[in-house]
Design an enzyme around this catalytic site. Structure first.
Site, short mmCIF file in Angstrom:
data_model
loop_
_atom_site.label_atom_id
_atom_site.label_comp_id
_atom_site.label_asym_id
_atom_site.label_seq_id
_atom_site.Cartn_x
_atom_site.Cartn_y
_atom_site.Cartn_z
CB CYS A 73 -8.18 1.84 -22.97
SG CYS A 73 -7.99 0.35 -21.86
CB CYS A 178 -4.03 3.15 -16.05
SG CYS A 178 -5.75 2.88 -15.91
N1 DGL Z 1 -8.19 2.86 -18.42
C1 DGL Z 1 -7.64 1.77 -18.73
C2 DGL Z 1 -6.03 2.02 -19.14
O1 DGL Z 1 -5.68 3.04 -19.84
C3 DGL Z 1 -7.66 0.56 -18.11
C4 DGL Z 1 -8.58 0.23 -16.81
C5 DGL Z 1 -8.99 -0.88 -16.45
O2 DGL Z 1 -8.38 -1.82 -15.83
O3 DGL Z 1 -9.87 -1.36 -16.96
O4 DGL Z 1 -5.16 0.94 -19.15
#
Ligand code: DGL
Length: 255
Positions: A73, A178
């Site tokens: 993430c 993301c």
């Molecule tokens: N998957 C996450 C990232 O790589 C974030 C998604 C979210 O906003 O929760 O930033």
């Protein structure tokens, strides 16, 4: 050798795009995954909240005996203090090494508002493409639309609006900053034909495996994978079937 699982965390299903790289390239590693779908999206929260929730996921994974934690993430990676990366096992964040991008006069990064506010991807792009124009594109609502399985037309509309609003048109290269976004990579490619899209997941997993290899802690036999979600286990299982090409169980978790 160390056959304990590799922990992976995300605010929901996005980290599955990182888990799929680990599974494909290091098939003997066991995965222990936690996705906080209940509190998704993290990218529209404050750094304090993000760090607190991420700390809870770290404790959850440590409680399951992982040998390392891959932060699947970007929002967590770029909104947690240095102390988050300390502890009994290595904690590896999303890579901001974009050196494999093609040379271009204009690049873009698509990421959550919290990641964009950290400017971490911008700094990574500036290292690789000094002097290039960089469009930072905060994609409000996109991760959650993907997380909740919104219709394709809704997701396409969000991406198209972000491209327009933040002037990403004409970028020769763009970072999918993301981990949810590679799940809809095709829509990005359709809306920006001619742009080379880059997913940092591959480099991130390589970083993690290099750390484990240096400590002689790679696995030589896979155990049972475990995928936990704080909400939406049915939806997560359906997505996992697509990402991994086979049915895999998703278990509920409380943080
Ligand atoms: N998957 C996450 C990232 O790589 C974030 C998604 C979210 O906003 O929760 O930033």
């Amino acid at each position: 050798m160390d056959n304990r699982p590799v922990g992976i965390m995300d605010s929901g299903v996005g980290g599955l795009t990182v888990a799929s790289v680990l599974r494909r390239r290091w098939p003997e590693e066991t995965i222990c995954y936690i996705g906080d779908s209940l509190r998704n999206p993290y990218g529209e929260r404050t750094p304090e909240e993000i760090a607190r929730f991420a700390g809870e996921m770290k404790d959850f994974l440590l409680g399951r005996g992982v040998k390392a934690i891959v932060v699947g993430c970007n929002t967590i990676t770029f909104n947690t203090p240095a102390s988050f990366y300390e502890g009994p096992v290595p904690v590896i964040g999303m890579s901001a090494d974009f050196s494999s991008l093609p040379k271009t006069a204009k690049a873009a990064v698509f990421a959550t508002p919290a990641s964009i506010a950290s400017h971490s991807h911008r700094r990574g792009l500036e290292r690789t493409l000094p002097g290039a124009e960089i469009a930072e594109v905060p994609c409000d609502g996109l991760a959650n639309a993907i997380e909740t399985g919104a219709p394709e037309e809704t997701i396409r509309g969000i991406i198209a609006r972000c491209i327009r609003t933040y002037h990403a048109e004409g970028a020769g290269a763009a970072v999918l900053g993301c981990t949810h976004y590679p799940l809809v990579r095709r829509l990005f490619e359709e809306l920006m034909p001619g742009t080379v899209f880059f997913d940092p997941a591959e480099r991130t997993v390589e970083d993690a495996m290099e750390r484990l290899a240096a400590a002689d802690a790679l696995a030589d036999a896979r155990g049972d994978d475990a995928f936990y979600f704080t909400a939406g286990t049915d939806e997560a299982a359906a997505l996992m079937a697509k990402v991994f090409g086979k049915q895999m169980p998703a278990a509920p978790a409380v943080l």
